[in-house]
Scaffold this motif. Structure first.
Motif, short mmCIF file in Angstrom:
data_model
loop_
_atom_site.label_atom_id
_atom_site.label_comp_id
_atom_site.label_asym_id
_atom_site.label_seq_id
_atom_site.Cartn_x
_atom_site.Cartn_y
_atom_site.Cartn_z
N ARG A 127 -9.09 -19.80 31.18
CA ARG A 127 -8.62 -18.55 32.25
C ARG A 127 -9.72 -19.94 33.28
NH1 ARG A 127 -6.56 -16.89 29.29
NH2 ARG A 127 -6.46 -14.25 28.26
N ASN A 128 -8.50 -19.75 34.98
CA ASN A 128 -8.34 -20.57 36.08
C ASN A 128 -9.13 -21.43 35.68
OD1 ASN A 128 -8.96 -18.11 37.60
ND2 ASN A 128 -10.07 -17.74 37.11
N GLY A 129 -8.22 -22.48 34.85
CA GLY A 129 -8.95 -24.39 34.24
C GLY A 129 -10.03 -24.64 33.84
N GLU A 130 -10.32 -23.35 32.97
CA GLU A 130 -11.75 -23.85 32.20
C GLU A 130 -11.45 -23.06 30.99
OE1 GLU A 130 -15.42 -21.90 34.32
OE2 GLU A 130 -15.37 -23.00 36.17
N THR A 131 -11.88 -23.85 30.32
CA THR A 131 -12.51 -23.02 29.14
C THR A 131 -13.23 -22.06 28.39
OG1 THR A 131 -13.42 -24.78 28.35
CG2 THR A 131 -11.25 -24.88 27.97
N ILE A 132 -12.73 -20.92 28.02
CA ILE A 132 -14.36 -20.03 27.38
C ILE A 132 -13.97 -19.31 25.33
CG2 ILE A 132 -14.73 -17.47 27.50
CD1 ILE A 132 -12.90 -17.35 30.33
N ASP A 133 -14.94 -19.96 25.07
CA ASP A 133 -14.43 -19.40 23.86
C ASP A 133 -15.75 -18.62 23.02
OD1 ASP A 133 -17.63 -21.50 21.92
OD2 ASP A 133 -16.98 -21.02 24.50
N SER A 134 -15.44 -18.26 21.98
CA SER A 134 -16.38 -17.43 20.94
C SER A 134 -16.26 -17.37 19.84
CB SER A 134 -15.86 -15.63 21.43
OG SER A 134 -16.65 -15.39 20.64
#
Length: 174
Positions: free
Chosen positions: A123-130
């Motif tokens: 999202r928006n050029g960033e990685t978000i993980d879980s």
């Protein structure tokens, strides 16, 4: 007597180590700017790649024997169609569609990693993980509620269609 023997062994090892450091130092000094430039170029390409695949959702799992069969039989068929599956076979990401060198950087940059399986979104050029390891193995080992697992996946990716009342009409948003 043993301490003198240990000292006599440690002195040549120390001298050898010091000589290797002195020899390697000029090479390190010469190579440092080139490595820095290469890393800066890669980081720029990586950020551009993330922008190119912005909005992507990934379910990442590995070849761990205990959970793999359950994931392939129970979880993957029930994933929302917007979620793509990435399989990590050993240290190699298996994907024909995505550039694995950039995905590798994303994998090594997981901030919320405990163990696989892992959810990843761009999202928006960033990685978000879980990580959903705990939820998955709760389902496998203790016959936990599968709906909890799927709810966490849906909540992470924000894929549920929400209905809200707005001036007397129902508006559906994704």
């Amino acid at each position: 007597m043993k301490t003198i023997k240990n000292i006599l062994i440690a002195i040549p090892i120390g001298i050898l180590t010091l000589c290797l450091i002195v020899i390697a130092l000029p090479f390190f000094i010469i190579a440092s700017p080139f490595l820095w430039i290469r890393e800066k170029k890669f980081k720029k390409e990586y950020l551009e790649y993330l922008q190119a695949i912005d909005g992507s959702n990934f379910f990442c799992y590995n070849n761990r024997k205990k959970g793999r069969q359950y994931i392939e039989d129970e979880v993957i068929p029930n994933l929302p169609e917007e979620v793509e599956v990435l399989f990590l076979n050993g240290r190699k990401i298996e994907s024909d569609k995505y550039d694995t060198k950039f995905l590798s950087r994303a994998f090594y940059g997981f901030k919320n990693y405990t163990r696989f399986p892992q959810l990843l979104k761009i999202r928006n050029g960033e990685t978000i993980d879980s990580s959903i390891n705990a939820e998955l193995f709760h389902c496998i080992n203790q016959d936990g509620d599968k709906n909890e697992l799927y709810s966490k996946i849906d909540a992470f990716f924000e894929l549920k269609i929400k209905t809200t009342q707005q001036q007397g009409t129902v508006v559906k948003t994704k």
